[in-house]
Scaffold this motif. Structure first.
Motif, PDB file in Angstrom:
ATOM      1  N   GLY A   1      -2.150  -0.910  -5.243  1.00 41.45           N
ATOM      2  CA  GLY A   1      -2.511  -0.715  -3.844  1.00 41.45           C
ATOM      3  C   GLY A   1      -3.702  -1.531  -3.411  1.00 41.45           C
ATOM      4  N   LYS A   2      -3.925  -2.675  -4.066  1.00 39.59           N
ATOM      5  CA  LYS A   2      -5.088  -3.502  -3.753  1.00 39.59           C
ATOM      6  C   LYS A   2      -4.672  -4.865  -3.194  1.00 39.59           C
ATOM      7  CE  LYS A   2      -7.968  -0.413  -5.295  1.00 39.59           C
ATOM      8  NZ  LYS A   2      -8.822   0.341  -4.332  1.00 39.59           N
ATOM      9  N   TYR A   3      -5.647  -5.543  -2.615  1.00 42.84           N
ATOM     10  CA  TYR A   3      -5.476  -6.877  -2.041  1.00 42.84           C
ATOM     11  C   TYR A   3      -6.317  -7.843  -2.866  1.00 42.84           C
ATOM     12  CZ  TYR A   3      -6.306 -10.598   1.504  1.00 42.84           C
ATOM     13  OH  TYR A   3      -6.419 -11.795   2.182  1.00 42.84           O
TER      14      TYR A   3
ATOM     15  N   ASN B   1       0.817  -1.216   0.000  1.00 49.57           N
ATOM     16  CA  ASN B   1       0.000   0.000   0.000  1.00 49.57           C
ATOM     17  C   ASN B   1       0.849   1.264   0.000  1.00 49.57           C
ATOM     18  OD1 ASN B   1      -2.172  -1.703   0.109  1.00 49.57           O
ATOM     19  ND2 ASN B   1      -2.695  -1.286   2.241  1.00 49.57           N
TER      20      ASN B   1
ATOM     21  N   SER C   1      -5.517  -1.627   6.057  1.00 45.80           N
ATOM     22  CA  SER C   1      -5.911  -0.426   5.314  1.00 45.80           C
ATOM     23  C   SER C   1      -5.506   0.849   6.043  1.00 45.80           C
ATOM     24  CB  SER C   1      -7.428  -0.432   5.088  1.00 45.80           C
ATOM     25  OG  SER C   1      -7.832  -1.599   4.399  1.00 45.80           O
TER      26      SER C   1
ATOM     27  N   ALA D   1      -3.382   3.692   6.675  1.00 44.24           N
ATOM     28  CA  ALA D   1      -2.331   4.416   5.953  1.00 44.24           C
ATOM     29  C   ALA D   1      -1.224   4.908   6.887  1.00 44.24           C
ATOM     30  CB  ALA D   1      -2.935   5.594   5.196  1.00 44.24           C
TER      31      ALA D   1
ATOM     32  N   ASN E   1       0.783  -4.555  -5.625  1.00 41.54           N
ATOM     33  CA  ASN E   1      -0.416  -5.183  -5.068  1.00 41.54           C
ATOM     34  C   ASN E   1      -0.050  -6.369  -4.190  1.00 41.54           C
ATOM     35  OD1 ASN E   1      -2.751  -3.741  -6.449  1.00 41.54           O
ATOM     36  ND2 ASN E   1      -1.568  -4.372  -8.252  1.00 41.54           N
TER      37      ASN E   1
ATOM     38  N   SER F   1       2.763   1.614  -3.268  1.00 43.03           N
ATOM     39  CA  SER F   1       1.837   2.072  -4.305  1.00 43.03           C
ATOM     40  C   SER F   1       1.596   3.573  -4.204  1.00 43.03           C
ATOM     41  CB  SER F   1       0.501   1.323  -4.179  1.00 43.03           C
ATOM     42  OG  SER F   1      -0.461   1.844  -5.076  1.00 43.03           O
ATOM     43  N   ARG F   2       1.407   4.060  -2.979  1.00 41.23           N
ATOM     44  CA  ARG F   2       1.178   5.493  -2.763  1.00 41.23           C
ATOM     45  C   ARG F   2       2.381   6.312  -3.236  1.00 41.23           C
ATOM     46  NH1 ARG F   2       2.532   9.540   0.245  1.00 41.23           N
ATOM     47  NH2 ARG F   2       4.053   8.312   1.441  1.00 41.23           N
TER      48      ARG F   2
END
Length: 357
Positions: A323-325, A210, A339, A341, A226, A213-214
């Motif tokens: 940024g996904k599961y 995550n 989740s 941040a 991911n 990805s950010r």
């Protein structure tokens, strides 16, 4: 089994194999690094990517096993492009050596699959003094990704193709500490429960994806990151446990996660207690023998277990998604901690400090 056959939005299901999700995908212009590629779903991922034309670099702890695996793949796929390099993710020095050796190959890098993982009976320390699950499953991959990232960025610019980073995690990420990551226990694992320590490392895999990805989105880099849960599979991950131990813990983890998602566990305190209790459940030897046999039937095959990894690494449907599961080749919802941040940022800074010292 029938409960794996339910298809999701992607058109695939838990029963879909890695070959099926990559059918028609041409990877001849791609290069991929896969950790833990000498056995289990890592080996199947390497085989299927090689089948699709990808130049695969197998990053393995046991080079002899890696070379045997390479020979087995090449025997079935003549012309497969595969290199084998040594990598012990529990050692920071080994990760740095691997990155240097990979650099000497003068290869571009399109895909990085952080697949390797350990689940041990005891929370011992790595050679760098870190809790072993956290060191191997997270820190090693965190450093490896950082060391290979500039190559991936250059490859992305030169080829105009999206780069993809895939971190393998587990539904076990929800079976961790109340605070998510017990930072003060990373250097002092005494008294830790091994299942919970494993869950913590798997939570770290998602948080890493995550935050990475950010950062990549912020930089405007066309590389996705991911996290993937492959499902319950009988692989070498359970080499230090009986099959039933691994299956039972995974099913328990899934149960706790679903109960929490549906609101049946009223508080984080209750969730934490439920997780710890289920992690400590033992199974009588006679029942364990029976469940071991059943487990071989109800577990996913390695071919099915590698499907989501290959889907996220190569399928056109995943283009632009980051940024996904993922599980069962579809986006799913991880735990609330996964989740968080702020927790992801804190973990990134903590991890960076470890690999920089």
């Amino acid at each position: 089994m029938w409960w794996f056959n339910r298809k999701g939005p992607s058109g695939f299901s838990g029963a879909t194999t890695a070959e099926e999700v990559t059918a028609g995908v041409d990877g001849h212009c791609l290069v991929a690094v896969i950790t833990g590629a000498s056995s289990g779903i890592g080996l199947e991922t390497a085989r299927v990517l090689a089948l699709r034309g990808v130049h695969v670099v197998m990053a393995v702890r046991n080079v002899s096993a890696g070379l045997e695996a390479r020979e087995a793949i090449v025997a079935k796929i003549p012309g497969a492009r595969i290199d084998v390099l040594e990598l012990d993710l529990s050692s920071i020095a080994s990760v740095r050596r691997f990155a240097s050796e990979f650099g000497s190959l003068n290869l571009p890098l399109n895909i990085l699959i952080n697949n390797a993982g350990v689940m041990t009976r005891n929370c011992t320390r790595s050679c760098d003094g870190l809790e072993l699950h956290f060191a191997t499953n997270h820190i090693g991959h965190f450093l490896l990704t950082n060391l290979l990232l500039e190559n991936m960025k250059k490859t992305c610019r030169d080829s105009c193709l999206e780069g993809r980073i895939v971190n393998l995690t587990s539904s076990g990420h929800s079976m961790t500490y109340r605070e998510g990551i017990s930072f003060d226990k990373i250097h002092d694992p005494s008294g830790l429960n091994d299942f919970v320590a494993y869950g913590q490392s798997k939570l770290a895999n998602i948080l890493h994806s995550n935050e990475l990805s950010r950062i990549l989105k912020e930089e405007g880099v066309n590389i996705s990151a991911n996290a993937v849960h492959p499902g319950v599979i009988t692989t070498n991950l359970f080499r230090n446990r009986t099959i039933v131990s691994g299956i039972f813990s995974s099913l328990a983890i899934n149960f706790v996660h679903q109960m929490n998602t549906k609101g049946f566990l009223a508080s984080e305190k209750h969730l934490h207690r439920a997780q710890i209790k289920m992690a400590l459940v033992t199974v009588p030897p006679t029942l364990a023998a029976l469940l071991n046999s059943i487990g071989r039937i109800i577990c996913r095959t390695v071919e099915q277990g590698a499907a989501t990894t290959c889907y996220v690494a190569m399928h056109p449907q995943v283009k632009g998604i980051s940024g996904k599961y993922f599980t069962n080749c579809d986006i799913a919802n991880p735990s609330s901690q996964a989740s968080d941040a702020e927790l992801a940022k804190k973990l990134w800074k903590f991890s960076f400090k470890i690999v920089s010292s």
